[in-house]
Design a protein around this motif. Structure first.
Motif, PDB file in Angstrom:
ATOM      1  N   PRO A 292       1.791   9.503  -1.454  1.00 42.67           N
ATOM      2  CA  PRO A 292       3.152   9.395  -0.916  1.00 42.67           C
ATOM      3  C   PRO A 292       3.861   8.152  -1.441  1.00 42.67           C
ATOM      4  N   CYS A 293       5.129   8.345  -1.823  1.00 40.88           N
ATOM      5  CA  CYS A 293       5.878   7.228  -2.417  1.00 40.88           C
ATOM      6  C   CYS A 293       7.340   7.321  -1.973  1.00 40.88           C
ATOM      7  N   PRO A 294       7.873   6.272  -1.350  1.00 42.48           N
ATOM      8  CA  PRO A 294       9.275   6.311  -0.896  1.00 42.48           C
ATOM      9  C   PRO A 294      10.285   6.335  -2.035  1.00 42.48           C
ATOM     10  N   LYS A 295       9.853   6.075  -3.293  1.00 38.56           N
ATOM     11  CA  LYS A 295      10.783   6.162  -4.417  1.00 38.56           C
ATOM     12  C   LYS A 295      11.301   7.598  -4.581  1.00 38.56           C
ATOM     13  N   GLU A 296      10.514   8.579  -4.153  1.00 31.73           N
ATOM     14  CA  GLU A 296      10.922   9.972  -4.315  1.00 31.73           C
ATOM     15  C   GLU A 296      12.184  10.256  -3.514  1.00 31.73           C
ATOM     16  N   LYS A 297      12.221   9.766  -2.276  1.00 31.33           N
ATOM     17  CA  LYS A 297      13.400   9.985  -1.442  1.00 31.33           C
ATOM     18  C   LYS A 297      14.620   9.288  -2.043  1.00 31.33           C
ATOM     19  N   ALA A 298      14.411   8.073  -2.571  1.00 25.54           N
ATOM     20  CA  ALA A 298      15.527   7.332  -3.171  1.00 25.54           C
ATOM     21  C   ALA A 298      16.073   8.054  -4.394  1.00 25.54           C
ATOM     22  N   LEU A 299      15.186   8.612  -5.234  1.00 26.28           N
ATOM     23  CA  LEU A 299      15.639   9.312  -6.428  1.00 26.28           C
ATOM     24  C   LEU A 299      16.427  10.564  -6.059  1.00 26.28           C
ATOM     25  N   LYS A 300      15.987  11.290  -5.045  1.00 25.64           N
ATOM     26  CA  LYS A 300      16.727  12.468  -4.624  1.00 25.64           C
ATOM     27  C   LYS A 300      18.143  12.100  -4.196  1.00 25.64           C
ATOM     28  N   MET A 301      18.291  10.968  -3.502  1.00 29.75           N
ATOM     29  CA  MET A 301      19.617  10.520  -3.099  1.00 29.75           C
ATOM     30  C   MET A 301      20.481  10.192  -4.320  1.00 29.75           C
ATOM     31  N   LEU A 302      19.885   9.572  -5.341  1.00 28.27           N
ATOM     32  CA  LEU A 302      20.643   9.226  -6.547  1.00 28.27           C
ATOM     33  C   LEU A 302      21.030  10.472  -7.332  1.00 28.27           C
ATOM     34  N   LEU A 303      20.164  11.479  -7.329  1.00 35.36           N
ATOM     35  CA  LEU A 303      20.527  12.744  -7.980  1.00 35.36           C
ATOM     36  C   LEU A 303      21.752  13.356  -7.301  1.00 35.36           C
ATOM     37  N   ASP A 304      21.812  13.251  -5.963  1.00 33.56           N
ATOM     38  CA  ASP A 304      22.989  13.749  -5.241  1.00 33.56           C
ATOM     39  C   ASP A 304      24.243  12.973  -5.650  1.00 33.56           C
ATOM     40  N   GLU A 305      24.111  11.656  -5.818  1.00 32.08           N
ATOM     41  CA  GLU A 305      25.256  10.842  -6.220  1.00 32.08           C
ATOM     42  C   GLU A 305      25.794  11.251  -7.594  1.00 32.08           C
ATOM     43  N   CYS A 306      24.895  11.681  -8.494  1.00 33.57           N
ATOM     44  CA  CYS A 306      25.277  11.999  -9.877  1.00 33.57           C
ATOM     45  C   CYS A 306      25.590  13.481 -10.076  1.00 33.57           C
ATOM     46  N   GLU A 307      25.579  14.262  -9.000  1.00 41.36           N
ATOM     47  CA  GLU A 307      25.746  15.707  -9.168  1.00 41.36           C
ATOM     48  C   GLU A 307      27.112  16.049  -9.761  1.00 41.36           C
ATOM     49  N   GLU A 308      28.159  15.331  -9.329  1.00 43.50           N
ATOM     50  CA  GLU A 308      29.489  15.629  -9.857  1.00 43.50           C
ATOM     51  C   GLU A 308      29.569  15.347 -11.340  1.00 43.50           C
ATOM     52  N   ASN A 309      28.996  14.227 -11.773  1.00 48.25           N
ATOM     53  CA  ASN A 309      28.996  13.871 -13.197  1.00 48.25           C
ATOM     54  C   ASN A 309      28.071  14.793 -13.995  1.00 48.25           C
ATOM     55  N   GLY A 310      26.988  15.237 -13.356  1.00 44.78           N
ATOM     56  CA  GLY A 310      26.087  16.190 -13.994  1.00 44.78           C
ATOM     57  C   GLY A 310      25.113  15.592 -14.988  1.00 44.78           C
ATOM     58  N   ARG A 311      25.015  14.272 -15.049  1.00 37.61           N
ATOM     59  CA  ARG A 311      24.078  13.620 -15.966  1.00 37.61           C
ATOM     60  C   ARG A 311      23.447  12.421 -15.274  1.00 37.61           C
ATOM     61  N   ILE A 312      22.159  12.190 -15.531  1.00 35.74           N
ATOM     62  CA  ILE A 312      21.460  11.006 -15.040  1.00 35.74           C
ATOM     63  C   ILE A 312      20.351  10.680 -16.026  1.00 35.74           C
ATOM     64  N   VAL A 313      20.081   9.388 -16.212  1.00 33.70           N
ATOM     65  CA  VAL A 313      19.000   8.919 -17.079  1.00 33.70           C
ATOM     66  C   VAL A 313      17.974   8.217 -16.204  1.00 33.70           C
TER      67      VAL A 313
END
Length: 1021
Positions: free
Chosen positions: A823-844
């Motif tokens: 278990p790693c709390p980074k997973e939850k943080a990354l999912k939140m960042l993917l939501d933030e970038c959904e409109e732009n449609g790109r993330i690195v």
């Protein structure tokens, strides 16, 4: 041919006074000899490459003799001392060119002013280093140099992951691949291969571009030496009509020393302060190696690539596998490449003194094992291995001596031979991994103490060794070549040199004992120890056998004195196949002992700009270096950089950090007054003027500043307990930090069995091996000395027995590395960042381990994102349903750039995907974790922060922090980046992170934070 000339050289004293001196130079055999050189030239000569003091000659005036390598950098330095204007080519007025016809995708797009400067500089001076930050357009500037130079044959050398993008850029800016200009795009590994196989008749490019030239920072690495050779060939053939351009946004990613330069197989044995180790055990591990009987501190071995290896075999038996360009010391004092060695050449032996080290086992333990290998039997019973000692003939006199090494009482059985069956002997067999074949295990050699190995050698020589009656010679005979070669290597650790004789009996006739026919072995391997080495053997190993000890003492007393053997004779050099290869940097000596032989461990754009003749000399100038006492000896240590004039020039402390004294250093001085130092690091770019073009992004482009965020993820109690256990049990700091970083990323590597592979230890994986046995007494043990008795050998026969490695099955488990996610709390943080970038449609997203890249890839897919993955194998595009779309580089990058493809994540390790790519479609870069190497963090940040990005949205760089090891990596990156920018004439401002403090409980609880930061201090490098 020898060429002698008298020259006048001008030097300057520390006070600035000019001194003119006359020197006589002789150019001979690849070196420049100073037949006459006044004292005033000593420091200048010592600063040159390959300087060597030869003492005084035999003339009446007692002339002092120095010599240096005859190489481009030294000729450059000599030309400067002779008053020649060696910098004239680089001091010329810059020639301006017209780039107004440049087109991008068919549209007129002139170069920007800073790009014109770089292109003009390359076209004017031809030999250049472009230290231009990422995103400043170096690729286009280099393309214009290629197009306008008039040169028709170029090589473009770069990292594998960058070449597809470079070709796309060339096509985008209208390069005609079908035209007269031929550009070959090759990787650094391909460059190394080509230069290894280079022949004079090969087509030589007139120009070369080294993209991401920070890959050439290690002057001892194979790729750097290949680049140096190519650059030298271009200079030699084309002179100033050739082109050599190095391009890097991070020219000195680790330290200022990286400006200076812009191997062997893993089974090679090296003697360290902790005893013998194979290179495979020393990769990335700081260690002291023993060289010419001195201990030299190193940072460990490092891999230099996958290379074709050659085995160097000597007449005396010593051998080593190395690359064709790995160098060995010849008897004439010159270092010669392995490929150039000829049969009959004399090369230096390591010549260790009498070394000692701590390890497992006592002298007595070693003696029992040595005697067991010589006169004993190892067998399997009830699933366990057991050992029996046998005493034949006069060796029965050793029973009482052997019993003193066995704890408690032991029982002696039989009459001839006498035998000792004891649990302690069997325990030693299992503890050190000895088997029925009585081969000497690798683990035994690597873990045993020096006392244990001495005892082993004495026991083996008591059982199988002998002393000549008529000369000073100790011999050991064996029927197994591998075993006798290990013994030869073990003796070399104690400074005892040997010669191996292969006694082949082509038409050996059978003998008869008591009417039984016995076949003789076809080859017996005999190890000879003579002269001073036999004397050393008597003092460092010796015999317990009274007859052998007395005879050796008599032969030593009656010996003649001969010069000690310092060299071995080359028998042959033969190709062995392709393997990973490794090298090490040994300060001062620049060589190390490899399997008992002495092995060697490049300035490219234009040699000689920096006066220092080596990276070590440059370190002396730019750093505070002192001699410090360590447990294993006295070594130079850099205690800081001369990067601030507010530091004391004597000790490197700031004025307020006194008292000013060299605390803990050898010969500590008295407390001294503070005196400001000179900022040598910041002065670096001034010293390189004319050769180096420096471009800062902020001076060239009007891009928005990067925004930094930290998301601090709280670890749960179970992770804290595991982390603390890792810190407490880690064998060293590096291992502990690596394991903590894995845990912080939410996984742990582990080795598991994955099917089976053919057994490599039995012939053709048949499950059986051959052994000699006595048909009348199949369980009898015999020694190699007995094999010299033809009557005894005549009754022996061969039989097949099950292989101890595979147990007779012919296969062994295939071990692969797997990841176990936690278990790693980074997973939850990354999912939140993917939501933030959904409109732009790109993330690195960058992650520092393959296991981390795998986890991030799976998270992105589960969240409905397609993934463009970049690793060491290249590019791979996978859609949301886990269908692989393409694995081709250019097509994969087109998929990323195509806005019709919604929600695409670029996932990569910073080392494979962080260089030479343009990813401006994304407005966010997330670091799940970082690479240890600062260069890749700096490079990867700028994949999105460059011309073409959305300047309104800007770029946000997010670091996910779980355990403090994540913060430690960031700290190292920042410190190295500050030093690098100083060398480029820039001062780095502080980066300020915005800490997330939302519902995810960003701030650590006091108890958790307290525990974590205790671990952080315990694992600080």
């Amino acid at each position: 041919m020898s060429n002698i000339q008298k020259v006048k050289l001008t030097t300057r004293t520390s006070s600035g006074k000019l001194i003119r001196s006359t020197a006589t130079l002789e150019y001979n055999d690849g070196r420049i000899w100073f037949l006459k050189s006044p004292f005033s030239l000593k420091e200048e000569i010592k600063a040159m490459r390959g300087s060597r003091w030869h003492g005084r000659d035999d003339d009446e005036d007692g002339r002092k003799i120095w010599s240096i390598e005859d190489c481009p950098r030294n000729r450059f330095q000599l030309g400067f001392l002779m008053g020649e204007d060696v910098y004239a080519w680089f001091d010329r007025e810059l020639t301006r060119h017209d780039y107004s016809d440049t087109r991008c995708n068919g549209e007129l797009t002139p170069l920007m002013l800073h790009q014109c400067d770089m292109s003009d500089s390359g076209l004017t001076y031809h030999y250049q280093l472009w230290a231009a930050e990422m995103g400043t357009g170096k690729t286009l500037s280099a393309q214009k140099v290629i197009e306008k130079s008039g040169v028709l044959h170029w090589w473009w050398v770069g990292p594998k992951s960058s070449l597809p993008n470079i070709r796309r850029e060339f096509a985008k800016w209208g390069f005609d691949f079908s035209g007269p200009i031929r550009v070959e795009f090759i990787t650094y590994d391909e460059l190394t291969r080509r230069m290894d196989e280079w022949k004079p008749e090969n087509a030589l490019p007139q120009g070369v571009i080294f993209d991401e030239s920070s890959r050439l920072k290690g002057d001892t690495s194979q790729r750097t030496q290949a680049a140096q050779r190519l650059a030298d060939l271009i200079r030699e053939k084309f002179g100033f009509d050739g082109y050599v351009i190095e391009m890097s946004g991070t020219p000195s990613p680790k330290s200022p020393l990286d400006w200076w330069s812009q191997c062997l197989s893993a089974d090679t044995w090296v003697l360290t302060s902790q005893g013998p180790r194979q290179i495979a055990q020393l990769i990335g591990v700081p260690v002291c190696v023993r060289v010419r009987d001195q201990l030299c501190q190193t940072r460990g071995f490092y891999q230099t690539g996958q290379r074709t290896l050659f085995r160097l075999q000597t007449v005396e038996g010593y051998s080593v596998k190395g690359t064709p360009d790995h160098r060995f010391l010849k008897a004439n004092g010159e270092w010669c490449q392995l490929a150039n060695l000829q049969a009959g050449d004399m090369i230096a032996l390591a010549n260790h003194g009498d070394a000692n080290w701590i390890g497992e086992g006592t002298f007595g333990d070693g003696y029992l094992l040595g005697f067991l290998v010589g006169d004993g039997h190892v067998y399997e019973k009830d699933g366990n291995l057991h050992g029996t000692l046998a005493f034949f003939g006069r060796k029965r006199r050793l029973v009482d001596a052997v019993k003193t090494y066995i704890p408690g009482s032991c029982r002696v059985t039989g009459s001839d031979p006498l035998g000792i069956h004891n649990k302690y002997v069997s325990h030693l067999v299992r503890r050190f991994g000895f088997g029925p074949t009585k081969d000497i295990p690798t683990d035994f050699e690597a873990t045993a103490s020096s006392d244990c190995l001495r005892g082993f050698l004495r026991g083996l020589f008591d059982a199988d060794g002998s002393v000549d009656y008529n000369r000073l010679r100790v011999t050991l005979s064996q029927v197994k070549e591998d075993r006798v070669l290990v013994v030869q290597r073990l003796l070399s650790y104690f400074g005892i040199r040997t010669t191996l004789q292969r006694n082949e009996k082509r038409n050996a006739k059978p003998s008869y004992i008591n009417g039984r026919k016995i076949n003789s072995p076809s080859i017996v391997y005999i190890l000879h120890i003579t002269g001073d080495d036999a004397v050393a053997f008597g003092g460092r190993i010796g015999f317990n056998h009274p007859d052998k000890a007395a005879r050796l003492s008599q032969r030593i007393a009656a010996r003649h004195h001969f010069p000690p053997r310092m060299f071995a004779t080359v028998a042959n050099v033969a190709e062995t196949g392709t393997e990973p290869v490794y090298d090490v940097e040994v300060p001062g000596e620049h060589c190390f002992a490899a399997n008992g032989l002495l092995a060697h461990n490049c300035e490219i754009a234009w040699p000689g700009f920096l006066r220092e003749g080596s990276r070590k000399a440059l370190e002396q100038r730019c750093g505070f270096v002192v001699m410090q006492q360590f447990d294993s000896g006295i070594f130079p240590k850099r205690i800081g950089w001369k990067d601030d004039q507010r530091k004391c020039k004597h000790c490197g402390l700031f004025e307020a950090d006194g008292p000013h004294e060299l605390d803990g250093i050898l010969d500590p001085s008295e407390v001294h007054p503070f005196e400001p130092s000179f900022n040598e690091v910041a002065y670096m770019h001034e010293r390189l003027k004319g050769l180096v073009v420096i471009k800062h992004k902020k001076d060239c482009l009007t891009l928005p500043d990067k925004r930094y965020r930290k998301i601090i993820c709280r670890p749960n109690p179970s992770v804290l307990r595991v982390a603390q256990a890792i810190v407490d049990s880690a064998p060293n700091t590096i291992t502990g930090l690596t394991l903590l970083r894995e845990l912080s990323d939410g996984f742990q590597y582990r080795d598991i069995e994955d099917g089976e592979i053919p057994c490599p230890h039995c012939p053709n994986s048949c499950g059986e091996v051959e052994e000699w046995f006595d048909p009348d007494d199949p369980e009898a043990a015999y020694s190699a000395i007995d094999m010299l008795n033809e009557e005894f050998v005549a009754r022996l026969q061969k039989r097949n027995v099950p292989c101890t490695r595979c147990g007779g099955s012919g296969t062994v488990p295939k071990i692969v590395r797997a990841t176990r996610e936690v278990p790693c709390p980074k997973e939850k943080a990354l999912k939140m960042l993917l939501d933030e970038c959904e409109e732009n449609g790109r993330i690195v997203v960058f992650a520092g381990f393959t296991g981390s890249v795998d986890r991030v890839t799976n998270i992105c897919r589960k969240e409905g994102w397609s993934v463009l993955r970049c690793d060491g194998r290249g590019f791979e595009v996978t859609d949301r349903e886990a269908n692989i779309i393409t694995q081709k580089g250019e097509a994969a990058l087109d998929f990323w750039a195509d806005r019709d493809n919604q929600r695409v994540a670029f996932v990569a390790h910073p080392e494979s995907g962080g260089m030479s790519l343009t990813l401006v479609e994304s407005r966010m870069i997330v670091y799940w974790s970082n690479s240890w190497k600062p260069e890749y963090r700096i490079q990867s940040e700028d994949r999105c922060h460059r011309k073409g990005m959305d300047e309104n949205q800007g770029l946000t760089i997010v670091d996910l922090i779980h355990l403090p090891s994540d913060d430690r990596v960031l700290e190292i990156i920042r410190n190295n980046r500050r030093l690098e920018l100083l060398t480029m004439g820039e001062v780095m401002g502080d980066i300020e992170w915005e800490a997330d403090t939302d519902e995810r409980e960003a701030v650590l609880t006091e108890a958790a934070g307290e525990n974590l930061y205790e671990m952080r201090l315990a694992t600080t490098v």
